[in-house]
Design a protein around this motif. Structure first.
Motif, PDB file in Angstrom:
ATOM      1  N   GLU A  86       0.760  -1.211  -0.209  1.00  0.00           N
ATOM      2  CA  GLU A  86       0.038  -0.053  -0.013  1.00  0.00           C
ATOM      3  C   GLU A  86       0.913   1.253  -0.035  1.00  0.00           C
ATOM      4  OE1 GLU A  86      -3.630   0.121  -0.092  1.00  0.00           O
ATOM      5  OE2 GLU A  86      -3.425  -2.049  -0.148  1.00  0.00           O
ATOM      6  N   GLN A  87       2.121   1.224   0.016  1.00  0.00           N
ATOM      7  CA  GLN A  87       2.859   2.507   0.112  1.00  0.00           C
ATOM      8  C   GLN A  87       4.239   2.436  -0.737  1.00  0.00           C
ATOM      9  OE1 GLN A  87       4.048   2.719   4.286  1.00  0.00           O
ATOM     10  NE2 GLN A  87       1.891   2.478   4.963  1.00  0.00           N
ATOM     11  N   VAL A  88       4.765   3.504  -1.207  1.00  0.00           N
ATOM     12  CA  VAL A  88       5.689   3.755  -1.924  1.00  0.00           C
ATOM     13  C   VAL A  88       6.596   4.936  -1.251  1.00  0.00           C
ATOM     14  CG1 VAL A  88       6.940   4.483  -4.215  1.00  0.00           C
ATOM     15  CG2 VAL A  88       4.829   2.890  -4.115  1.00  0.00           C
ATOM     16  N   MET A  89       7.949   4.749  -1.140  1.00  0.00           N
ATOM     17  CA  MET A  89       8.640   5.679  -0.481  1.00  0.00           C
ATOM     18  C   MET A  89       9.535   6.290  -1.551  1.00  0.00           C
ATOM     19  SD  MET A  89       7.799   5.376   2.824  1.00  0.00           S
ATOM     20  CE  MET A  89       9.156   6.556   3.494  1.00  0.00           C
ATOM     21  N   GLU A  90       9.600   7.859  -1.327  1.00  0.00           N
ATOM     22  CA  GLU A  90      10.437   8.383  -2.364  1.00  0.00           C
ATOM     23  C   GLU A  90      11.378   9.268  -1.711  1.00  0.00           C
ATOM     24  OE1 GLU A  90       7.298   8.800  -6.155  1.00  0.00           O
ATOM     25  OE2 GLU A  90       7.187  10.259  -4.364  1.00  0.00           O
ATOM     26  N   LEU A  91      12.739   9.510  -1.928  1.00  0.00           N
ATOM     27  CA  LEU A  91      13.598  10.333  -1.646  1.00  0.00           C
ATOM     28  C   LEU A  91      13.852  11.386  -2.537  1.00  0.00           C
ATOM     29  CD1 LEU A  91      15.752  11.047   0.562  1.00  0.00           C
ATOM     30  CD2 LEU A  91      17.383   9.825  -0.940  1.00  0.00           C
ATOM     31  N   TRP A  92      13.563  12.861  -2.261  1.00  0.00           N
ATOM     32  CA  TRP A  92      13.693  13.807  -2.993  1.00  0.00           C
ATOM     33  C   TRP A  92      15.000  14.718  -2.501  1.00  0.00           C
ATOM     34  CZ3 TRP A  92      10.373  15.422  -7.026  1.00  0.00           C
ATOM     35  CH2 TRP A  92       9.339  14.457  -7.172  1.00  0.00           C
ATOM     36  N   ASP A  95      19.296  19.752   0.646  1.00  0.00           N
ATOM     37  CA  ASP A  95      18.165  19.711   1.204  1.00  0.00           C
ATOM     38  C   ASP A  95      17.305  18.353   0.845  1.00  0.00           C
ATOM     39  OD1 ASP A  95      18.310  21.872   2.867  1.00  0.00           O
ATOM     40  OD2 ASP A  95      16.617  22.840   1.658  1.00  0.00           O
ATOM     41  N   TRP A  96      16.940  17.422   1.889  1.00  0.00           N
ATOM     42  CA  TRP A  96      16.267  16.391   1.385  1.00  0.00           C
ATOM     43  C   TRP A  96      15.209  16.191   1.879  1.00  0.00           C
ATOM     44  CZ3 TRP A  96      15.108  12.993   5.206  1.00  0.00           C
ATOM     45  CH2 TRP A  96      15.688  13.243   6.577  1.00  0.00           C
ATOM     46  N   THR A  97      13.950  15.624   1.374  1.00  0.00           N
ATOM     47  CA  THR A  97      12.879  15.220   1.999  1.00  0.00           C
ATOM     48  C   THR A  97      12.153  13.744   1.436  1.00  0.00           C
ATOM     49  OG1 THR A  97      12.065  17.609   1.229  1.00  0.00           O
ATOM     50  CG2 THR A  97      10.237  15.929   1.713  1.00  0.00           C
ATOM     51  N   LEU A  98      11.673  13.085   2.721  1.00  0.00           N
ATOM     52  CA  LEU A  98      11.317  11.642   2.411  1.00  0.00           C
ATOM     53  C   LEU A  98       9.854  11.661   2.531  1.00  0.00           C
ATOM     54  CD1 LEU A  98      12.309   8.682   2.325  1.00  0.00           C
ATOM     55  CD2 LEU A  98      11.981   8.706   4.844  1.00  0.00           C
ATOM     56  N   VAL A  99       9.156  11.137   1.355  1.00  0.00           N
ATOM     57  CA  VAL A  99       7.908  11.245   1.267  1.00  0.00           C
ATOM     58  C   VAL A  99       7.247   9.656   1.041  1.00  0.00           C
ATOM     59  CG1 VAL A  99       5.862  11.929  -0.455  1.00  0.00           C
ATOM     60  CG2 VAL A  99       8.102  13.228  -0.112  1.00  0.00           C
TER      61      VAL A  99
END
Length: 94
Positions: A53-59, A65-69
């Motif tokens: 049910e989930q996908v993790m993305e690293l931007w 700067d980094w963001t985990l979504v």
């Protein structure tokens, strides 16, 4: 005396810091991608499945700067962590 203790303790508590994550915690997948790429100047660097049910993305941004979504099957994406000084590591050949 006891009657004033709790209100004084609450006043002494530190105020919450305002961060970019406080402004946008969750929103639709397309809106999240637009915000990250166009407004924040980030690019998706990595992604992986976290269960059915989930996908993790690293931007990451050019400034480090980094963001985990996390994106749910429902189409909602949520920022779960943000930071700075991202450093990509090269992988050794297998």
């Amino acid at each position: 005396m006891l009657r004033w203790t709790l209100p004084l303790l609450l006043l002494a508590a530190p105020a919450g810091a305002v961060t970019p994550i406080a402004e946008i915690l969750c929103e639709g997948r397309d809106a999240m991608e637009t915000r990250l790429s166009q407004r924040m100047g980030s690019e998706r660097q990595a992604m992986g499945v976290r269960g059915p049910e989930q996908v993790m993305e690293l931007w990451t941004g050019a400034d480090g700067d980094w963001t985990l979504v996390v994106t749910y099957a429902s189409g909602t994406s949520c920022i779960v962590a943000m930071g700075e000084d991202w450093q990509a590591l090269s992988r050794e050949p297998a």
